[in-house]
Design an enzyme around this catalytic site. Sequence first.
Site, PDB file in Angstrom:
ATOM      1  N   GLU A 110      -4.637 -11.749  17.673  1.00  0.00           N
ATOM      2  CA  GLU A 110      -5.866 -10.955  17.805  1.00  0.00           C
ATOM      3  C   GLU A 110      -5.626  -9.523  17.346  1.00  0.00           C
ATOM      4  O   GLU A 110      -4.513  -9.009  17.476  1.00  0.00           O
ATOM      5  CB  GLU A 110      -6.259 -10.903  19.296  1.00  0.00           C
ATOM      6  CG  GLU A 110      -7.397 -11.844  19.665  1.00  0.00           C
ATOM      7  CD  GLU A 110      -8.759 -11.235  19.386  1.00  0.00           C
ATOM      8  OE1 GLU A 110      -8.977 -10.753  18.250  1.00  0.00           O
ATOM      9  OE2 GLU A 110      -9.600 -11.237  20.291  1.00  0.00           O
ATOM     10  N   ASP A 111      -6.653  -8.901  16.862  1.00  0.00           N
ATOM     11  CA  ASP A 111      -6.537  -7.493  16.486  1.00  0.00           C
ATOM     12  C   ASP A 111      -6.491  -6.606  17.735  1.00  0.00           C
ATOM     13  O   ASP A 111      -5.575  -5.819  17.904  1.00  0.00           O
ATOM     14  CB  ASP A 111      -7.663  -7.052  15.527  1.00  0.00           C
ATOM     15  CG  ASP A 111      -9.056  -7.495  15.987  1.00  0.00           C
ATOM     16  OD1 ASP A 111      -9.161  -8.189  17.012  1.00  0.00           O
ATOM     17  OD2 ASP A 111     -10.038  -7.145  15.312  1.00  0.00           O
ATOM     18  N   ASP A 114      -9.661  -5.924  24.253  1.00  0.00           N
ATOM     19  CA  ASP A 114     -10.494  -4.846  24.795  1.00  0.00           C
ATOM     20  C   ASP A 114     -10.869  -5.251  26.223  1.00  0.00           C
ATOM     21  O   ASP A 114     -10.050  -5.114  27.131  1.00  0.00           O
ATOM     22  CB  ASP A 114     -11.701  -4.687  23.867  1.00  0.00           C
ATOM     23  CG  ASP A 114     -12.571  -3.485  24.181  1.00  0.00           C
ATOM     24  OD1 ASP A 114     -12.049  -2.490  24.668  1.00  0.00           O
ATOM     25  OD2 ASP A 114     -13.784  -3.554  23.930  1.00  0.00           O
ATOM     26  N   PHE A 163     -12.779   3.849  19.944  1.00  0.00           N
ATOM     27  CA  PHE A 163     -13.127   2.829  18.971  1.00  0.00           C
ATOM     28  C   PHE A 163     -12.346   3.055  17.679  1.00  0.00           C
ATOM     29  O   PHE A 163     -12.435   4.113  17.065  1.00  0.00           O
ATOM     30  CB  PHE A 163     -14.634   2.818  18.686  1.00  0.00           C
ATOM     31  CG  PHE A 163     -15.064   1.542  18.032  1.00  0.00           C
ATOM     32  CD1 PHE A 163     -15.330   0.415  18.804  1.00  0.00           C
ATOM     33  CD2 PHE A 163     -15.167   1.450  16.653  1.00  0.00           C
ATOM     34  CE1 PHE A 163     -15.699  -0.782  18.197  1.00  0.00           C
ATOM     35  CE2 PHE A 163     -15.529   0.256  16.044  1.00  0.00           C
ATOM     36  CZ  PHE A 163     -15.797  -0.857  16.817  1.00  0.00           C
ATOM     37  N   ARG A 176     -12.464  -2.109   6.973  1.00  0.00           N
ATOM     38  CA  ARG A 176     -11.375  -3.080   7.154  1.00  0.00           C
ATOM     39  C   ARG A 176     -10.239  -2.831   6.174  1.00  0.00           C
ATOM     40  O   ARG A 176      -9.098  -3.199   6.419  1.00  0.00           O
ATOM     41  CB  ARG A 176     -11.889  -4.510   6.946  1.00  0.00           C
ATOM     42  CG  ARG A 176     -12.905  -4.972   7.987  1.00  0.00           C
ATOM     43  CD  ARG A 176     -13.071  -6.486   7.894  1.00  0.00           C
ATOM     44  NE  ARG A 176     -14.265  -6.969   8.573  1.00  0.00           N
ATOM     45  CZ  ARG A 176     -14.335  -7.255   9.877  1.00  0.00           C
ATOM     46  NH1 ARG A 176     -13.267  -7.100  10.645  1.00  0.00           N
ATOM     47  NH2 ARG A 176     -15.444  -7.700  10.412  1.00  0.00           N
TER      48      ARG A 176
END
Length: 186
Positions: A110-111, A114, A163, A176
Site C-alpha cells: 500500500e502507498d 491513513d 496530505f 503521481r
Amino acid sequence: MLNDGRHQALDTGNNSEITRILFGEDEIRARVRELGRRITEDYRGTTPVLVGTLKGSFVFLADLIREISIPITLDFISVSSYCGSSQTGAVKIQKDLDESVSERRVVIVEDILDTGITANYLMKWLRARNPADVRICVLLDKQARRRVDIAPDYVGFEILDEFVVGYGMDYNQQYRNLPHIGILRP
Ligand code: IMP
Ligand code: MG
C-alpha cells in the site's frame, strides 16, 4: 522514522503547487532498498505474492520488487474509498485479483495507511481466500489518523497528518509522476 517537520527547502521546478518536499528520491530509494532486503530475508525459501493496491502503490511496488531477490509473483487489486482528499468511508473493490492466493504467502503493498479502513477491509477480503498468511507493507504510515486497529508489518516512513502527493500518490489523479513525496499548497 518520524518526520518531525524539519523539511528541506524547496526546489520543485514546475511543480510550484508543492510547498514542501517530505522525502526526496535518495531517501526513498534507501528506505525501499531496506524494506526489500527485509522482505527477502523474511520470505526466503517461499514465493510470496505481492498484491499492489492500484493506483497509488504502483511506483513504490515497481521499486520495491527490484530490491527483492527471492522469487515472487505479482497481482493487483483496486479499491476506492476516497474522492479528492476527503474520505467517503465506503470501500469498494473495483478490480479483483487475477490469481488465486490460496496457500500463498501474501504481502499487501500500500502507498499510505491513513485511517486503516482500506487495509483492514483488504486484509479481511484476502484472509477469506485461504492464504498461508497475509502481511502489509506500506510506504507511509499516518498513525495519528488511524480509526481501526491495524498494524503494518513493514513501514517505510511514519508521517504526520498531512496530505501528501508524488511517487505514485495523487490529488484528484494528479502529481503521481513526481519522483519525490511532497505536501500540496493548501
Ligand atoms: P485509509 O483507508 O484511510 O487508510 O486510506 C488509505 C488510502 O487513502 C491510501 O492508500 C491512499 O490511496 C489514500 N490516501 C490517504 N492519505 C493520502 C494522502 O495524504 N495522499 C494521497 N492519498 C492518500
Ligand atoms: Mg491507496
